[in-house]
Design a protein around this motif. Structure first.
Motif: not given
Length: 296
Positions: A231-260
């Motif tokens: 649940h990430f009500k207060e976080f307007p940005y969201f990332g999903i990531w894993a290493k391509p060979n990793g048996n996991y998934v990162c669910l990433e609530p963000w207040l901010g984002v990487a530089d363009p």
């Protein structure tokens, strides 16, 4: 290592980086977090502060002065974090500015991260206090990695993410050579709310979203149903990531984002940046809900 437990869950937090590293069922052997296999990705749930992702040339400008700061900031792997407070169901860690942080981040601050264990839910509370005489600029976010698949008779491809609302959204692609957000996008949702997990989904790095309507996402198994929800009500940005060979998934609530790619590197105008006036305090919470049918 610090631990909390109740009748349903046990969680553990590393002192270094104040990183959540274990979410385990009390009544069975289920472990819901990635094991941080160093051959693949040696983290569990790093805390992102005072930036998210990468800066152009690992640097930014504030009041016309250049500062260097590495990807995701300086909380993760930080050995200066202290245990600030402990209660029966919570642990709070603290980092204040010091000689090291002031070299890369010219603000006096107090950063707190609190983990609260309530029934089958872990609340992760970020609190930032501006102790300076100038306005402070920052981003923050989470990076928890969840084990996938949960059960030994499943495959990674048996899993999918289900968002609470039907979405029409694109992912903002990352220039993988420099880690910055490019001007290119790819459609992900076309009036849908599901993303099927496959290892090649992350061949082009993280899925970065800026306009999701949903503030809840559930990791689901085709065999065993809903595993956990973030649940990430207060976080307007969201990332999903894993290493391509990793048996996991990162669910990433963000207040901010990487530089363009086309950033001017000015911290004050950085996309998603938050500002906090002197002596003010900011707080944001996300929640990890473990579904009860996996705890019996």
């Amino acid at each position: 290592m610090y631990t909390l437990e109740n009748t349903k869950l046990k969680i553990a937090i590393k002192k270094i980086g104040a990183e959540l590293c274990q979410i385990s069922s009390i009544k069975n052997i289920n472990e819901f977090m990635w094991d941080a296999n160093p051959a693949i990705w040696a983290n569990h749930a790093p805390i992102l502060f005072p930036i998210i992702g990468a800066l152009k040339q690992d640097s930014y400008y504030f009041e016309n002065k250049k500062y260097s700061l590495g990807k995701h900031g300086f909380i993760r792997n930080n050995e200066d974090i202290i245990l600030h407070e402990q209660t029966q169901n919570s642990l709070t860690f603290k980092l204040s500015e010091n000689e090291n942080t002031l070299k890369s981040y010219p603000f006096k601050f107090e950063f707190y991260i609190t983990y609260k264990l309530i029934d089958n839910v872990i609340e992760v509370v970020h609190t930032v206090k501006n102790c300076d005489i100038q306005t402070m600029y920052f981003s923050l976010g989470g990076h928890p990695a969840f084990k996938c698949p949960l059960y030994s008779d499943e495959n990674y491809e048996d899993y999918f993410l289900e968002f609470e609302h039907v979405e029409n959204s694109v992912r903002h692609l990352i220039n993988m050579e420099i880690g910055l957000i490019s001007s290119s996008t790819n459609p992900v949702f076309n009036h849908s709310n599901k993303i099927s997990l496959t290892h090649d989904l992350f061949n082009e790095d993280a899925l970065v979203f800026k306009d999701l309507k949903s503030r809840k996402v559930t990791l689901k198994s085709g065999t065993y149903g809903a595993i956990l929800s973030l649940h990430f009500k207060e976080f307007p940005y969201f990332g999903i990531w894993a290493k391509p060979n990793g048996n996991y998934v990162c669910l990433e609530p963000w207040l901010g984002v990487a530089d363009p790619e086309n950033t001017n590197q000015d911290l004050k105008t950085k996309e998603g940046i938050l500002s906090l006036k002197p002596k003010e305090t900011f707080a944001a919470t996300y929640r990890i809900e473990i579904h009860n049918n996996h705890l019996v």
